[in-house]
Scaffold this motif. Structure first.
Motif, short mmCIF file in Angstrom:
data_model
loop_
_atom_site.label_atom_id
_atom_site.label_comp_id
_atom_site.label_asym_id
_atom_site.label_seq_id
_atom_site.Cartn_x
_atom_site.Cartn_y
_atom_site.Cartn_z
N GLN A 1 -9.45 6.59 -2.16
CA GLN A 1 -10.80 6.07 -1.98
C GLN A 1 -11.32 5.48 -3.28
OE1 GLN A 1 -13.98 8.93 -0.94
NE2 GLN A 1 -14.54 7.49 0.68
N GLU A 2 -11.09 6.16 -4.39
CA GLU A 2 -11.54 5.70 -5.70
C GLU A 2 -10.94 4.32 -6.05
OE1 GLU A 2 -10.00 6.38 -10.20
OE2 GLU A 2 -10.26 8.20 -9.01
N THR A 3 -9.66 4.14 -5.77
CA THR A 3 -8.97 2.90 -6.15
C THR A 3 -9.03 1.84 -5.07
OG1 THR A 3 -6.87 3.81 -5.33
CG2 THR A 3 -7.37 4.13 -7.67
N GLY A 4 -9.55 2.18 -3.89
CA GLY A 4 -9.61 1.21 -2.80
C GLY A 4 -8.27 0.98 -2.14
N LEU A 5 -7.30 1.88 -2.34
CA LEU A 5 -5.98 1.67 -1.75
C LEU A 5 -6.02 1.79 -0.23
CD1 LEU A 5 -2.94 1.20 -2.24
CD2 LEU A 5 -2.68 3.70 -2.31
N CYS A 6 -6.68 2.82 0.26
CA CYS A 6 -6.80 3.01 1.71
C CYS A 6 -7.88 4.05 1.96
CB CYS A 6 -5.46 3.44 2.32
SG CYS A 6 -4.84 5.05 1.77
N GLY B 1 0.81 -1.21 0.00
CA GLY B 1 0.00 0.00 0.00
C GLY B 1 0.84 1.26 0.00
N ARG B 2 1.89 1.28 0.80
CA ARG B 2 2.72 2.48 0.88
C ARG B 2 3.55 2.66 -0.39
NH1 ARG B 2 4.69 2.61 7.26
NH2 ARG B 2 2.78 1.71 8.06
N THR B 3 3.95 1.58 -1.02
CA THR B 3 4.68 1.70 -2.28
C THR B 3 3.79 2.29 -3.36
OG1 THR B 3 6.11 -0.16 -1.71
CG2 THR B 3 5.99 0.44 -4.03
N VAL B 4 2.56 1.77 -3.49
CA VAL B 4 1.61 2.33 -4.46
C VAL B 4 1.31 3.78 -4.11
CG1 VAL B 4 -0.72 2.16 -5.39
CG2 VAL B 4 0.61 0.09 -4.99
N PHE B 5 1.20 4.08 -2.83
CA PHE B 5 0.95 5.45 -2.40
C PHE B 5 2.06 6.37 -2.90
CE2 PHE B 5 0.77 8.99 0.60
CZ PHE B 5 -0.59 9.17 0.78
N GLY B 6 3.30 5.89 -2.86
CA GLY B 6 4.42 6.67 -3.38
C GLY B 6 4.28 6.94 -4.87
N PHE B 7 3.82 5.93 -5.63
CA PHE B 7 3.56 6.14 -7.05
C PHE B 7 2.47 7.20 -7.24
CE2 PHE B 7 5.48 1.87 -7.87
CZ PHE B 7 6.37 2.27 -8.84
N PHE B 8 1.46 7.16 -6.39
CA PHE B 8 0.38 8.14 -6.50
C PHE B 8 0.88 9.57 -6.23
CE2 PHE B 8 -3.64 5.35 -5.61
CZ PHE B 8 -3.49 4.78 -6.85
N VAL B 9 1.84 9.70 -5.32
CA VAL B 9 2.43 11.02 -5.07
C VAL B 9 3.01 11.59 -6.37
CG1 VAL B 9 4.40 12.18 -3.98
CG2 VAL B 9 2.89 10.72 -2.61
N LEU B 10 3.79 10.77 -7.07
CA LEU B 10 4.40 11.23 -8.32
C LEU B 10 3.35 11.46 -9.40
CD1 LEU B 10 7.57 8.95 -8.46
CD2 LEU B 10 7.33 11.22 -7.46
N TYR B 11 2.34 10.60 -9.42
CA TYR B 11 1.26 10.72 -10.42
C TYR B 11 0.50 12.03 -10.24
CZ TYR B 11 -3.41 9.83 -12.38
OH TYR B 11 -4.59 9.94 -13.06
N LEU B 12 0.09 12.33 -9.01
CA LEU B 12 -0.67 13.55 -8.78
C LEU B 12 0.19 14.80 -8.97
CD1 LEU B 12 -2.91 12.59 -5.72
CD2 LEU B 12 -3.58 12.81 -8.13
N TYR C 1 -3.04 1.85 -12.73
CA TYR C 1 -3.67 1.47 -11.47
C TYR C 1 -5.13 1.91 -11.44
CZ TYR C 1 -3.69 0.07 -6.57
OH TYR C 1 -3.94 -0.58 -5.39
N ARG C 2 -5.39 3.12 -11.92
CA ARG C 2 -6.77 3.60 -11.94
C ARG C 2 -7.63 2.78 -12.88
NH1 ARG C 2 -7.16 10.13 -11.80
NH2 ARG C 2 -9.25 9.59 -11.06
N ALA C 3 -7.01 2.20 -13.92
CA ALA C 3 -7.76 1.37 -14.87
C ALA C 3 -8.02 -0.03 -14.34
CB ALA C 3 -7.01 1.29 -16.19
N GLY C 4 -7.46 -0.35 -13.17
CA GLY C 4 -7.79 -1.62 -12.53
C GLY C 4 -6.71 -2.68 -12.50
N TYR C 5 -5.52 -2.39 -13.03
CA TYR C 5 -4.48 -3.43 -13.01
C TYR C 5 -3.90 -3.54 -11.61
CZ TYR C 5 -0.60 -6.42 -14.29
OH TYR C 5 0.26 -7.49 -14.38
N ARG C 6 -3.90 -4.77 -11.09
CA ARG C 6 -3.35 -5.06 -9.78
C ARG C 6 -2.41 -6.25 -9.89
NH1 ARG C 6 -5.80 -1.02 -9.62
NH2 ARG C 6 -7.37 -0.30 -8.11
N VAL C 7 -1.15 -6.04 -9.59
CA VAL C 7 -0.17 -7.12 -9.66
C VAL C 7 -0.62 -8.31 -8.82
CG1 VAL C 7 2.18 -7.77 -8.96
CG2 VAL C 7 1.79 -5.63 -10.20
N LEU C 8 -1.17 -8.04 -7.64
CA LEU C 8 -1.53 -9.13 -6.72
C LEU C 8 -2.72 -9.96 -7.20
CD1 LEU C 8 -0.94 -7.46 -3.26
CD2 LEU C 8 0.59 -8.93 -4.58
#
Length: 316
Positions: free
Chosen positions: A104-109, A72-83, A193-200
Motif C-alpha cells: 500500500q505504501e509503495t502503490g504496488l497493489c 508487480g509479481r516480480t517486485v512482490f518477490g523482491f519484497f518477500v526477500l526484503y521483509l 523501491y521504497r525511495a521511489g525508483y521505478r524502472v518503468l
C-alpha cells in the motif's frame, strides 16, 4: 574502497550521509549514469544475455509463469526477500500485515491483492511458516529454498549480463552464495523501491506490457530470437512457451504492433533479418523501448550491488 575497483564506468559512491537512499540512487541511477550505460559499446550484448536468461527461466515453466509473470509479481518477490531480511518491533520479518502495508505504501497493489499473492506463493511452495519468529498473532512466513534459489538464479542471470559493462558484476557473482550478503542485497533493492525508483518511469513505452501477464517475457523472447538470428516466433509458439492463452498473447502482440513496437516477420529487426512464418519481431522503435527498460534496470542492479558492498565494507 577496494571492492569498487574497476567500476569507473559507473558513478562513484555518494558522499552525502543525510539521505542515503536518495544519494545512492542519484549517483547510480540518475540521468548521467543511465546515459553512460546507454552509450556503452557492449550494451546490446548485455541486453541479449539478460533477455535470454530470463526467457530460459520462464520457458515451459507453468508454475513460475503463474507466480512471477508480470512486473508487480516480480517486485512482490523482491519484497518477500526484503521483509524476510528486516524485522519489525516483534522480531517478525515477513508477515501478511507488513507485506500489505508495504504494498500500500509503495502503490504496488492493494492490501487484498498482497494477501492473495502470499497465499498463491504458499500454494506454489515459495513460502512456508517461519519458525521462532514473531508471536502467534503475527504468523510470520519465510521464503523456502525454492524461492531463494529462484531469485539467486535471476540475480545470476542479471549480473552475468552486467559483466559486459564492467562494474561490480564479478564481485557480486562470487558472493551470491553468501546468505548474509544476498540478504543485504535484497534490503537494498527494497530500499531503492521504497525511495521511489521505478524502472518503468524511464521506459514508459513498455510499461503497459510489464503490467500484463507474460507481456514483458513476450518482448524479451522477440529480442532473444533476433539476437540469435532465429526465426520470428508466432503467437501460438509464444503462448505455449510461457503458459499463456493464444488469444491473450496475440492481443499483446497486436497492441504492441499498433504502438509501433512490433512488426510482422520478414522485416529487418534491429539489423538482423528474420525470416519464415507469420511470426513477430521488434521494430526499431521496439528495440529502443526495450533498451530503455534494460538501461534503467541495469542501473538499479548496479546501484543496489555497490550499495550492498559498501554496507559490508563498513566496520561493525
Amino acid at each position: 574502497m577496494s571492492h569498487l575497483t574497476g567500476v569507473a564506468f559507473f558513478a562513484p559512491p555518494p558522499t552525502e550521509p543525510h539521505d542515503e537512499a536518495a544519494s545512492w540512487l542519484a549517483a547510480w541511477t540518475g540521468a548521467e549514469a543511465r546515459a553512460r550505460i546507454r552509450a556503452h559499446p557492449r550494451l546490446r550484448e548485455a541486453m541479449h544475455s539478460s533477455a535470454e536468461g530470463i526467457v530460459a527461466l520462464h520457458d515451459r515453466n507453468p508454475l513460475l509463469n503463474r507466480i512471477l509473470n508480470d512486473r508487480g509479481r516480480t517486485v512482490f518477490g523482491f519484497f518477500v526477500l526484503y521483509l524476510d531480511a528486516t524485522s519489525d518491533a516483534t522480531g517478525a520479518g515477513l508477515t501478511a500485515a507488513r507485506m500489505a502495508a508495504l504494498c500500500q505504501e509503495t502503490g504496488l497493489c492493494s492490501r487484498g491483492r498482497a494477501k492473495a499473492l502470499l497465499a498463491l506463493m504458499r500454494w506454489g511452495g515459495y513460502l512456508e511458516p517461519a519458525a521462532g519468529r514473531g508471536d502467534r498473532r503475527e504468523r510470520p512466513l519465510a521464503p523456502t529454498e525454492r524461492m531463494r534459489e529462484l531469485f539467486l538464479t535471476r540475480w545470476r542471470v542479471q549480473f552475468t549480463a552486467l559483466r559486459a559493462l564492467g562494474g561490480t558484476a564479478d564481485t557480486i557473482l562470487a558472493r551470491l552464495d553468501e546468505p548474509g550478503f544476498t540478504a543485504q542485497l535484497a534490503v537494498r533493492f527494497g530500499a531503492a523501491y521504497r525511495a521511489g525508483y521505478r524502472v518503468l518511469d524511464h521506459a514508459p513505452m513498455v510499461a503497459p506490457y510489464c503490467e500484463r501477464d507474460g507481456g514483458m517475457i513476450v518482448l524479451f523472447a522477440l529480442l532473444s530470437s533476433a539476437a540469435l538470428g532465429g526465426r520470428a516466433p508466432t503467437a501460438t509458439e509464444l503462448a505455449r512457451r510461457f503458459t499463456l492463452s493464444r488469444t491473450h498473447t496475440l492481443q499483446i502482440l497486436r497492441d504492441a504492433e499498433i504502438a509501433g513496437l512490433v512488426v510482422r516477420a520478414g522485416i529487418v529487426d534491429g539489423g538482423v533479418p528474420l525470416t519464415g512464418g507469420p511470426g513477430f519481431a521488434l521494430s526499431p522503435e521496439g528495440w529502443r523501448a526495450v533498451e530503455a527498460f534494460f538501461v534503467a534496470a541495469f542501473a538499479l542492479f548496479e546501484c543496489c550491488a555497490a550499495w550492498a558492498l559498501a554496507d559490508q565494507a563498513v566496520p561493525g
